[in-house]
Design a protein around this motif. Structure first.
Motif, PDB file in Angstrom:
ATOM      1  N   UNK A 127       0.971  -1.081   0.232  1.00  0.00           N
ATOM      2  CA  UNK A 127       0.019   0.154  -0.168  1.00  0.00           C
ATOM      3  C   UNK A 127       0.928   1.297   0.055  1.00  0.00           C
ATOM      4  N   UNK A 128       0.292   2.327  -0.876  1.00  0.00           N
ATOM      5  CA  UNK A 128       1.382   3.458  -0.824  1.00  0.00           C
ATOM      6  C   UNK A 128       1.196   4.088   0.708  1.00  0.00           C
ATOM      7  N   UNK A 129       2.298   4.746   1.036  1.00  0.00           N
ATOM      8  CA  UNK A 129       2.509   5.344   2.419  1.00  0.00           C
ATOM      9  C   UNK A 129       1.466   6.422   2.502  1.00  0.00           C
ATOM     10  N   UNK A 130       0.753   6.547   3.693  1.00  0.00           N
ATOM     11  CA  UNK A 130      -0.391   7.068   3.858  1.00  0.00           C
ATOM     12  C   UNK A 130      -1.662   6.454   3.756  1.00  0.00           C
ATOM     13  N   UNK A 131      -1.708   5.354   3.223  1.00  0.00           N
ATOM     14  CA  UNK A 131      -2.871   4.564   3.059  1.00  0.00           C
ATOM     15  C   UNK A 131      -3.405   4.100   4.293  1.00  0.00           C
ATOM     16  N   UNK A 132      -2.529   3.866   5.233  1.00  0.00           N
ATOM     17  CA  UNK A 132      -3.067   3.596   6.709  1.00  0.00           C
ATOM     18  C   UNK A 132      -2.544   4.634   7.533  1.00  0.00           C
ATOM     19  N   UNK A 133      -3.689   5.205   8.386  1.00  0.00           N
ATOM     20  CA  UNK A 133      -3.145   6.188   9.253  1.00  0.00           C
ATOM     21  C   UNK A 133      -3.807   6.067  10.733  1.00  0.00           C
ATOM     22  N   UNK A 134      -3.008   6.833  11.583  1.00  0.00           N
ATOM     23  CA  UNK A 134      -3.681   6.622  12.906  1.00  0.00           C
ATOM     24  C   UNK A 134      -4.915   7.312  13.050  1.00  0.00           C
ATOM     25  N   UNK A 150      -2.571  -2.252   8.329  1.00  0.00           N
ATOM     26  CA  UNK A 150      -2.147  -2.687   6.972  1.00  0.00           C
ATOM     27  C   UNK A 150      -2.931  -4.011   6.879  1.00  0.00           C
ATOM     28  N   UNK A 151      -3.017  -4.869   7.745  1.00  0.00           N
ATOM     29  CA  UNK A 151      -3.579  -6.279   7.636  1.00  0.00           C
ATOM     30  C   UNK A 151      -5.019  -6.158   7.490  1.00  0.00           C
ATOM     31  N   UNK A 152      -5.350  -5.143   7.752  1.00  0.00           N
ATOM     32  CA  UNK A 152      -7.010  -5.071   7.624  1.00  0.00           C
ATOM     33  C   UNK A 152      -7.251  -4.759   6.079  1.00  0.00           C
ATOM     34  N   UNK A 153      -6.332  -4.498   5.480  1.00  0.00           N
ATOM     35  CA  UNK A 153      -6.626  -4.219   3.995  1.00  0.00           C
ATOM     36  C   UNK A 153      -5.823  -5.237   3.089  1.00  0.00           C
ATOM     37  N   UNK A 260       2.454 -16.316   8.007  1.00  0.00           N
ATOM     38  CA  UNK A 260       2.230 -15.130   8.910  1.00  0.00           C
ATOM     39  C   UNK A 260       3.709 -14.261   9.132  1.00  0.00           C
ATOM     40  N   UNK A 261       4.563 -15.054   9.480  1.00  0.00           N
ATOM     41  CA  UNK A 261       5.938 -14.400   9.986  1.00  0.00           C
ATOM     42  C   UNK A 261       6.563 -13.771   8.635  1.00  0.00           C
ATOM     43  N   UNK A 262       6.621 -14.528   7.675  1.00  0.00           N
ATOM     44  CA  UNK A 262       7.168 -14.065   6.376  1.00  0.00           C
ATOM     45  C   UNK A 262       6.407 -12.808   5.896  1.00  0.00           C
ATOM     46  N   UNK A 263       5.006 -12.837   5.948  1.00  0.00           N
ATOM     47  CA  UNK A 263       4.145 -11.791   5.462  1.00  0.00           C
ATOM     48  C   UNK A 263       4.633 -10.461   6.178  1.00  0.00           C
TER      49      UNK A 263
END
Length: 458
Positions: A127-134, A150-153, A260-263
């Motif tokens: 995902x591009x920076x800024x696609x997930x935010x606080x 990020x995992x939510x997307x 999961x660990x690799x991802x």
């Protein structure tokens, strides 16, 4: 006739899952171009190992393009100037490219955009920076909440295939010959062994993914064992964009074993790029300003120790094995990278920036984001970092992670030693005459580092 469009390649040297290529193909004849711009990055121009990789990756890309009826044009100089010249020569009106986040690429994009119609596309990250935010709308500084958001997307969208054919111009513009760039080392050829370990290019990236599918189940344990081939070895392919992270996620994420660990490591790559997007000077400035007061040794005083570290002659077998592997192959096992970096910073009390610059020149996967964020993580100066006074004990780490065979491979002077003695031959009284004694004792180095930390009060 439809005006041609320029496809500007950078660290995205692939034809599949390539949004810029897909957009260009829909518009008309495509002129693929790679511009070698050493002026824009300034002190961050590609190091020697990366240039070796670039040569072979560009050669592979040109072959892939020719199989589609196209070819790769090579130019050297400032990106904005060379792309403007190319547009004038060919009548092109638009440039398509994938978006990049290193500070020099962001500046280059602005310069190109002032001269031409530049269309930027996403695809270098999950995902591009800024696609997930606080919750407050800002970028994440801490990895764990970033990972969860990020995992939510995830998973990413299904990758797109490469086009079956690429429309071309009636007359190709002039370009450089790849050999004239002299990207490969000569006199001496210190990369002579690289080809035994690596196959740069899109096909090499796919082969690595396919090979790793059978190993991903062992990854959570094997990735920490230097004597095993437990890592994916995809980092240079991802760095040069020979495969997209979405392609990797969609292949590895569907493996029978839990990946999961690799991802999480793929997500760390996104996290690192978010940090340099937020703080472009991450590679040269402490993310925590308090570390500016840290009393590092002057490199003139520490010259002998720094040389011992770079040449794999510190007297600490696990450190020396890693540094020799780096020089011989352009890569170092991830666990050993942490040990070697910690040793330089804390045992030798040498500023992390000197180590980061050495890695920049010698790594085939020398990513500005990952290299900078990882070095500052070890130093403790990063926004989300290890605490400085947690000092890795290289001798303990070596034994804990069963590095005996790894040491035997890269430090042949010690190959005859048994598993018990090989991690610390000096303390067992079996150090060979042609292997150096420790440049500093573990306790001495640790106490000096902690004293410096207390003095600087970062």
């Amino acid at each position: 006739m439809t005006s041609p469009v320029i496809l500007w390649f950078r660290q995205d040297l692939r034809l599949s899952d390539q949004a810029a290529l897909a957009a260009a193909v829909h518009e008309g004849p495509v002129i693929p171009v790679y511009v070698l711009d050493d002026s824009a990055p300034r002190q961050w121009k590609m190091g020697g190992a990366s240039r070796w990789w670039l040569h072979h990756s560009l050669k592979s890309l040109d072959e892939k393009l020719r199989s589609k009826g196209s070819r790769l044009i090579l130019r050297r100089g400032e990106c904005a100037l060379e792309l403007a010249r190319l547009a004038q020569e060919t009548g092109a009106r638009r440039v398509h490219a994938l978006r990049h986040y290193e500070p020099w690429w962001r500046n280059a994009e602005k310069a190109v955009g002032r001269e031409l119609d530049l269309c930027l596309h996403d695809g270098g990250l999950l995902l591009p920076p800024g696609a997930v935010r606080t919750g407050s709308g800002g970028p994440y500084r801490i990895y764990t909440p970033f990972y969860r958001a990020l995992m939510d997307q995830m998973p990413p969208a299904a990758p797109t295939p490469s086009p079956s054919r690429i429309a071309t111009v009636a007359r190709w513009p002039d370009g450089d010959a790849l050999e004239d760039w002299h990207l490969l080392p000569k006199n001496p050829d210190w990369a002579v062994a690289f080809a035994r370990d690596w196959t740069p290019g899109e096909e090499g990236a796919r082969a690595n993914v396919a090979a790793f599918l059978d190993e991903v189940g062992d990854y959570p344990v094997a990735r920490d064992l230097p004597s095993r081939e437990g890592t994916s070895r995809l980092s240079p392919h991802l760095h040069f964009g020979e495969i997209s992270p979405a392609q990797v996620w969609n292949r590895i994420g569907k493996a029978p074993a839990d990946a999961t660990i690799f991802l999480k490591e793929l997500i760390w790559r996104d996290y690192a790029h978010t940090q340099i997007w937020t703080m472009p000077a991450y590679g040269s400035e402490n993310a925590r300003a308090a570390f500016d007061a840290m009393p590092w040794r002057d490199l003139r005083e520490a010259k002998t120790d720094f040389k011992a570290w770079t040449s794999g002659r510190t007297g600490y077998p696990i450190v020396d094995a890693g540094m020799r592997q780096l020089w011989a192959t352009g890569w170092m096992h991830n666990r050993v990278r942490m040990i070697a970096a910690s040793f330089l910073i804390k045992h030798l009390l040498i500023d992390w920036r000197h180590g980061a610059r050495w890695f920049w020149d010698t790594l085939v996967d020398a990513s500005y984001a990952n290299n900078s964020v990882n070095w500052q993580w070890v130093a403790g100066s990063g926004v989300d970092a290890n605490i400085f006074f947690r000092i890795m004990a290289p001798l303990t780490q070596s034994e804990k992670f069963d590095a005996a065979d790894y040491i035997r491979k890269w430090v042949p002077e010690l190959a005859h030693l048994n598993d018990h003695h090989i991690h610390d031959p000096e303390i067992h009284g079996v150090r060979p005459a042609d292997y150096p004694s420790k440049c500093i004792g573990h306790r001495e180095g640790r106490e000096r580092a902690l004293a410096a930390y207390r003095h600087g009060k970062p």
